[in-house]
Scaffold this active site. Structure first.
Site, PDB file in Angstrom:
ATOM      1  N   HIS B  56      39.780  45.051  43.077  1.00  0.00           N
ATOM      2  CA  HIS B  56      40.696  45.878  42.283  1.00  0.00           C
ATOM      3  C   HIS B  56      42.076  45.975  42.950  1.00  0.00           C
ATOM      4  O   HIS B  56      42.860  46.863  42.610  1.00  0.00           O
ATOM      5  CB  HIS B  56      40.130  47.289  42.125  1.00  0.00           C
ATOM      6  CG  HIS B  56      38.747  47.340  41.571  1.00  0.00           C
ATOM      7  ND1 HIS B  56      38.415  46.803  40.357  1.00  0.00           N
ATOM      8  CD2 HIS B  56      37.595  47.840  42.082  1.00  0.00           C
ATOM      9  CE1 HIS B  56      37.118  46.981  40.130  1.00  0.00           C
ATOM     10  NE2 HIS B  56      36.600  47.612  41.164  1.00  0.00           N
ATOM     11  N   HIS B 218      35.090  46.384  36.026  1.00  0.00           N
ATOM     12  CA  HIS B 218      34.208  45.353  36.576  1.00  0.00           C
ATOM     13  C   HIS B 218      33.783  44.386  35.482  1.00  0.00           C
ATOM     14  O   HIS B 218      32.818  43.649  35.628  1.00  0.00           O
ATOM     15  CB  HIS B 218      32.958  45.982  37.188  1.00  0.00           C
ATOM     16  CG  HIS B 218      33.256  47.103  38.120  1.00  0.00           C
ATOM     17  ND1 HIS B 218      33.298  48.412  37.714  1.00  0.00           N
ATOM     18  CD2 HIS B 218      33.550  47.101  39.437  1.00  0.00           C
ATOM     19  CE1 HIS B 218      33.603  49.179  38.754  1.00  0.00           C
ATOM     20  NE2 HIS B 218      33.761  48.412  39.803  1.00  0.00           N
TER      21      HIS B 218
END
Lengths: 330, 330
Positions: B56, B218
């Protein structure tokens, strides 16, 4: 092609409107969106103006602001802005101390900025030009006579921008820009092609196990196509080409810019930073300044470029000087 | 899968080493790379600690520095860091004023931070927690009980970080973090899947004309899969969900965060800014602060999320307060 857009024809305009809304404290659009300009000008300061085709964001409009550019002219994707845009920008931001045009070495950009400069001079203005050609991957290219100007352009814009803020005169800024360009080398590698919205299909094709070594920022061909290698091997080839050409003396300090092309995760860019600094150390050079991010992009292309600028004390001080733009701020 | 890496097993470590080298003025790595910490701590200041799976970036390590986090614990890609890492981070940056853990609402993260907090408390420390759950796309998800914590987490980290810098006490920071989370809503759309390096293939598949509406960071499923729509239509659906849930009174001022997932050009993100601000205005809200960039990413996923935080004067001042991290600086 999957894009967040409404229509190909309005993509650039809508994006510029978003940029202007989001950074209204720093910049504003010129009439008909011909240019992006600094909100507040400094009388007596040389005006720094750049520009080029869109698709490389945040270059150049993201670098308009205190400590960098006074104006940037955006062309359509991968298309030079017109002389008309450049003249309008010059007229908007020249406060009388002259204009320095910072131009990436592509035939369209060079020709149009030259024409705009001549028109401005005919109108009684003082104009100088720095052409950047930092890409050592190929000696000439489909879009350029001689080396291409790539991510090193932002290094020129930052360092010259800092000196302009200190009210250095036009000729000194021109010479500084040329010096920074001469101290700067870049090399890019693509893992995937980019897709120009108006074309709707990739600019080139790469097999699932291939990379383009020495790619340009429009997806132009590089030195060769090869099997995808490890990050260390890729960094070795990139820095080998850069450092052989730069020929900086051992013990030199440098700026290391690892630049993503738009589709590469930041995690991988920092991995390349790590590979690059070890290779630099092995060649007796020390990276004393770093910049990492997707700053001179090729739409959605995956891959990265590495840029090295040989620093001295003065260039380091100018690099460290404050900057406040949409894309760079310190 | 094409990645700039040497080996799946060393990707995270090498990337962290590059981050630490590039930002040695701001941060440093803990032993065994268990955490990234601020180089200089302020005695008497509450320590802000976050963390989560890698992939991320720049979240969270890129937000370590003055005005934001004191430490961040990186797990492997899309995998929670361990309680051991979190305890080590707490021990390294707690100067005695207590620790605030900022945790995205995923089961692994919540469980591990809870365990770490309990261990720290047993060791005589004072620990509070803020769990972020700003994603309105789905009421629960494959990885979370309840709403997911996504890009709004950075808004919490920035605003609470500013208050911590002003030496606000632990309970006040906890309450502020919860207030910011309650004032924040997010919604994401994916145009392409992401590929976890260890898996080597995309986490899901999308047809060439499809998008995942309400995707998680995700690549978790969203509300529905649909044909790719125009940017305006996408922004309409995203902001519709956000604003209906936020239920801020007409006339409200807000922060608009348009966040790229890693594979989306900045040009498109600014186009989404433009679409979003018009929709906000139509609902009687004004975006008075903007943040645009790929800041809470999902590896190479194309797409974006929109986050809206309802501001008041105090939150606006805290948002504007200085910050100096690898990824955010003003």
């Amino acid at each position: 092609m999957k894009r967040l857009m409404n229509a190909v024809d309005t993509l650039l305009d809508e994006s510029l409107d978003g940029l202007a809304a989001a950074h209204a404290d720093i910049l504003e659009l010129g009439a008909e969106r011909k240019f992006v300009r600094r909100k507040v000008l400094t009388p007596g300061k040389v005006a720094l103006i750049s520009g080029g085709g869109a698709g490389h964001e945040p270059l150049h409009a993201g670098f308009v602001g205190a400590g960098m550019l006074d104006a940037a002219c955006p062309g359509q994707v991968f298309t030079s802005p017109t002389p008309d845009q450049m003249v309008a920008a010059i007229e908007a931001v020249d406060t009388g101390a002259g204009c320095l045009l910072i131009v990436k070495n592509y035939e369209g950009d060079v020709m149009n900025f030259e024409m705009a400069g001549e028109l401005a001079v005919a109108d009684g203005r003082t104009v100088e030009t720095v052409v950047t050609n930092d890409d050592v991957a190929v000696p000439k290219s489909t879009w350029s006579t001689g080396r291409r100007g790539v991510a090193g352009t932002l290094v020129v814009e930052k360092i010259v921008g800092a000196a302009a803020e200190q009210l250095a005169p036009l000729e000194a800024l021109r010479d500084l820009g040329r010096e920074v360009n001469e101290r700067t080398r870049s090399f890019g590698v693509a893992l995937t092609p980019c897709t120009v919205p108006a074309a709707g299909k990739p600019t080139f094709t790469l097999a699932p196990d291939e990379m383009e070594v020495g790619v340009g920022i429009h997806g132009e061909p590089g030195r060769r196509r090869s099997k995808l290698a490890s990050a260390d091997a890729i960094a070795d080839e990139m820095l080998g080409a850069i450092l052989d050409d730069l020929a900086a003396p051992a013990g030199s300090q440098c700026l290391l810019l690892v630049n993503g092309f738009g589709g590469t995760p930041l995690m991988e860019l920092y991995l390349m930073v790590n590979a690059a600094r070890r290779i630099l150390a092995g060649r007796g050079m020390t990276a004393t300044r770093y910049l990492t991010g997707s700053l001179v992009t090729s739409l959605d292309m995956a891959g990265c470029s590495i840029t090295v600028t040989a620093l001295d004390e003065r260039l380091t001080r100018l690099w460290d000087a404050p900057v406040k733009t949409a894309a760079l701020s310190w």
